[in-house]
Design a protein around this motif. Structure first.
Motif, short mmCIF file in Angstrom:
data_model
loop_
_atom_site.label_atom_id
_atom_site.label_comp_id
_atom_site.label_asym_id
_atom_site.label_seq_id
_atom_site.Cartn_x
_atom_site.Cartn_y
_atom_site.Cartn_z
N ASP A 1 0.82 -1.22 0.00
CA ASP A 1 0.00 0.00 0.00
C ASP A 1 0.84 1.26 0.00
O ASP A 1 0.47 2.28 -0.58
CB ASP A 1 -0.92 0.00 1.23
CG ASP A 1 -1.90 -1.14 1.17
OD1 ASP A 1 -2.67 -1.21 0.20
OD2 ASP A 1 -1.88 -2.00 2.07
N LEU A 2 1.95 1.21 0.72
CA LEU A 2 2.80 2.38 0.85
C LEU A 2 4.23 1.89 0.70
O LEU A 2 4.62 0.93 1.37
CB LEU A 2 2.61 2.96 2.25
CG LEU A 2 2.62 4.45 2.46
CD1 LEU A 2 1.56 5.12 1.61
CD2 LEU A 2 2.39 4.79 3.94
N VAL A 3 4.99 2.54 -0.18
CA VAL A 3 6.38 2.09 -0.38
C VAL A 3 7.33 3.21 0.03
O VAL A 3 7.32 4.29 -0.57
CB VAL A 3 6.64 1.70 -1.85
CG1 VAL A 3 8.07 1.15 -2.00
CG2 VAL A 3 5.62 0.69 -2.35
N LEU B 1 2.68 -1.06 -13.07
CA LEU B 1 3.56 -0.01 -13.60
C LEU B 1 2.81 1.04 -14.42
O LEU B 1 2.94 2.24 -14.14
CB LEU B 1 4.69 -0.63 -14.44
CG LEU B 1 5.79 -1.35 -13.65
CD1 LEU B 1 6.75 -2.04 -14.63
CD2 LEU B 1 6.56 -0.38 -12.77
N PRO B 2 2.03 0.65 -15.44
CA PRO B 2 1.36 1.71 -16.21
C PRO B 2 0.39 2.53 -15.39
O PRO B 2 0.22 3.73 -15.63
CB PRO B 2 0.64 0.94 -17.33
CG PRO B 2 0.75 -0.49 -17.02
CD PRO B 2 1.80 -0.69 -15.98
N GLU C 1 2.17 4.59 -19.33
CA GLU C 1 2.66 3.58 -20.29
C GLU C 1 4.10 3.81 -20.73
O GLU C 1 4.89 2.87 -20.83
CB GLU C 1 1.78 3.60 -21.55
CG GLU C 1 0.45 2.91 -21.40
CD GLU C 1 0.53 1.41 -21.65
OE1 GLU C 1 -0.39 0.71 -21.21
OE2 GLU C 1 1.50 0.95 -22.28
N ALA C 2 4.45 5.07 -21.02
CA ALA C 2 5.77 5.33 -21.60
C ALA C 2 6.87 4.91 -20.64
O ALA C 2 7.82 4.20 -21.01
CB ALA C 2 5.90 6.82 -21.94
N ARG C 3 6.71 5.32 -19.38
CA ARG C 3 7.74 4.97 -18.39
C ARG C 3 7.69 3.49 -18.04
O ARG C 3 8.72 2.85 -17.80
CB ARG C 3 7.56 5.84 -17.15
CG ARG C 3 8.03 7.26 -17.42
CD ARG C 3 7.66 8.22 -16.32
NE ARG C 3 8.40 9.47 -16.47
CZ ARG C 3 8.11 10.58 -15.82
NH1 ARG C 3 7.09 10.62 -14.97
NH2 ARG C 3 8.84 11.66 -16.01
N ALA C 4 6.49 2.93 -18.01
CA ALA C 4 6.35 1.49 -17.71
C ALA C 4 7.09 0.67 -18.75
O ALA C 4 7.86 -0.24 -18.42
CB ALA C 4 4.88 1.10 -17.68
N ARG C 5 6.87 1.00 -20.01
CA ARG C 5 7.52 0.23 -21.07
C ARG C 5 9.03 0.45 -21.06
O ARG C 5 9.80 -0.49 -21.31
CB ARG C 5 6.92 0.61 -22.43
CG ARG C 5 5.53 0.03 -22.61
CD ARG C 5 4.86 0.54 -23.88
NE ARG C 5 3.44 0.22 -23.84
CZ ARG C 5 2.85 -0.68 -24.64
NH1 ARG C 5 3.56 -1.33 -25.52
NH2 ARG C 5 1.57 -0.91 -24.54
N GLY C 6 9.45 1.66 -20.78
CA GLY C 6 10.89 1.93 -20.71
C GLY C 6 11.55 1.11 -19.61
O GLY C 6 12.58 0.46 -19.83
N TRP D 1 8.55 10.09 -9.99
CA TRP D 1 7.66 9.55 -11.01
C TRP D 1 6.32 9.08 -10.43
O TRP D 1 5.41 8.75 -11.17
CB TRP D 1 8.32 8.35 -11.70
CG TRP D 1 9.35 8.72 -12.71
CD1 TRP D 1 9.88 9.96 -12.94
CD2 TRP D 1 9.99 7.82 -13.64
NE1 TRP D 1 10.81 9.88 -13.95
CE2 TRP D 1 10.90 8.59 -14.40
CE3 TRP D 1 9.89 6.45 -13.88
CZ2 TRP D 1 11.69 8.03 -15.40
CZ3 TRP D 1 10.69 5.90 -14.87
CH2 TRP D 1 11.58 6.68 -15.62
N GLY D 2 6.24 8.98 -9.12
CA GLY D 2 5.01 8.48 -8.51
C GLY D 2 4.95 6.97 -8.41
O GLY D 2 3.89 6.39 -8.17
N LEU D 3 6.10 6.32 -8.57
CA LEU D 3 6.12 4.86 -8.45
C LEU D 3 6.01 4.44 -7.00
O LEU D 3 5.45 3.39 -6.69
CB LEU D 3 7.44 4.32 -9.06
CG LEU D 3 7.59 2.81 -9.12
CD1 LEU D 3 6.64 2.23 -10.18
CD2 LEU D 3 9.02 2.40 -9.45
N ILE D 4 6.57 5.27 -6.11
CA ILE D 4 6.57 4.95 -4.68
C ILE D 4 6.12 6.18 -3.89
O ILE D 4 6.09 7.30 -4.41
CB ILE D 4 7.97 4.50 -4.19
CG1 ILE D 4 8.99 5.64 -4.32
CG2 ILE D 4 8.42 3.26 -4.96
CD1 ILE D 4 10.29 5.39 -3.60
#
Ligand code: LHQ
Length: 264
Positions: free
Chosen positions: A122-124, A151-152, A157-162, A178-181
């Motif tokens: 839930d929280l990273v 990821l997307p 999508e762009a960053r997920a695919r990269g 990037w908002g991943l964590i």
């Protein structure tokens, strides 16, 4: 527990799960995944647990599947990795549906399924020196354990695919940007920051958190109209809980709320 590849302890409402094969960067064996699932099952129902923290021992969070644990045969027909995922997928589902907050404390590299495991939480929180690596393409695999789904949604999508196709490490600070964590923190502050969040959860409205998780899960597939209906249904449940009465009562009385975390 017969093996110490997963350390499990519960105190002050917090269950701590530590992946514990530091010499192998906490690479996941099937036995570890079995024990992790069992520990999560216990955490889900234990009244002593109101929050879970998942971390790794040593310099890594987790290097993904242990590639020496029967998932590869030199020169021969390759094992069916789908069968391996039969053990992984329940763990990812269990984290996502666990009726309590799950916090990842990413203390070092999180690669392959190790990255997916962290992102399912839930929280990273991550140490500034940690990296997230979708390592799968380096060995000819696709991201699994939910990474192609998460990821997307998290970073587009762009960053997920990269990330998936280049399989390069993403530093924690960039992951936060990037908002991943949720947050990158100084290495020596990671434990304290995670403890503070977990303690807050452990004295929080646990049932409300469980309903929040259901709402976010629904939002992943619903159109707005359906999501409004889902929110209405879940809010009715939250509003009937003692923690709602306590929360509003405490606010109006200008005192600190004392949540039980219970449904009724
Ligand atoms: C490892 C591992 C590892 C075994 C480090 N296994 N020993 C896959 C298949 C089946 C179904 C389920 O889905 C999956 C999903 C996946 O997770 S696929 C992705 C698997 N993971 C990887 O490909 C990452 C492999 N590891 C690495 O690329 C590097 O170790 C990283 C970049 C993580 C860290 O590099 P270093 O900091 O240079 O450490 P190191 O490579 O020297 O590793 C330290 C030790 O840990 C070393 O053992 P040794 O006995 O030589 O000291 C490594 O062999 C071992 N280790 N990852 N996944």
């Amino acid at each position: 527990m017969a093996d110490d590849h997963l350390l499990v302890s519960t105190a002050d409402g917090i269950t701590r799960l530590t992946l514990n094969r530091p010499d192998k960067l906490n690479a996941l064996t099937r036995a570890m995944m079995r024990d992790l699932e069992a520990a999560l099952e216990r955490a889900a129902v234990s009244p002593d647990c109101r929050a879970v923290v998942l971390t790794g021992a040593g310099r890594a969070f987790c290097a993904g599947q242990d590639l020496a644990d029967g998932v590869y045969v030199e020169g021969g027909p390759q094992p069916d990795l789908g069968l391996v995922l039969d053990q992984y997928n329940p763990v990812i589902r269990r984290i996502r549906t666990l009726p309590k907050p799950v916090v990842a404390a990413v203390n070092g590299i999180a690669a392959g399924a190790g990255a997916s495991l962290a992102l399912a939480c839930d929280l990273v929180f991550a140490a500034r020196s940690a990296n997230f690596m979708q390592a799968f393409a380096r060995i000819g695999l696709i991201p699994d354990c939910g990474s192609t789904w998460m990821l997307p949604r998290l970073i587009g999508e762009a960053r997920a695919r990269g990330l998936a196709m280049l399989a390069e490490p993403l530093p924690a600070e960039k992951a936060e940007a990037w908002g991943l964590i949720w947050k990158a923190v100084d290495d020596d502050k990671l434990a304290a920051e995670v403890d503070a969040a977990a303690s807050r959860f452990a004295s929080g409205p646990t049932y409300g958190f469980a309903l929040q998780k259901q709402a976010f899960a629904g939002a992943a597939q619903n159109a707005l109209d359906a999501q409004l209906d889902l929110e209405r249904a879940l809010q009715s449940k939250a509003g009937a809980s003692p923690d709602y009465a306590e929360g509003v009562g405490a606010f109006l009385a200008k005192r600190k709320p004392s949540f039980t975390g219970r449904e009724s």
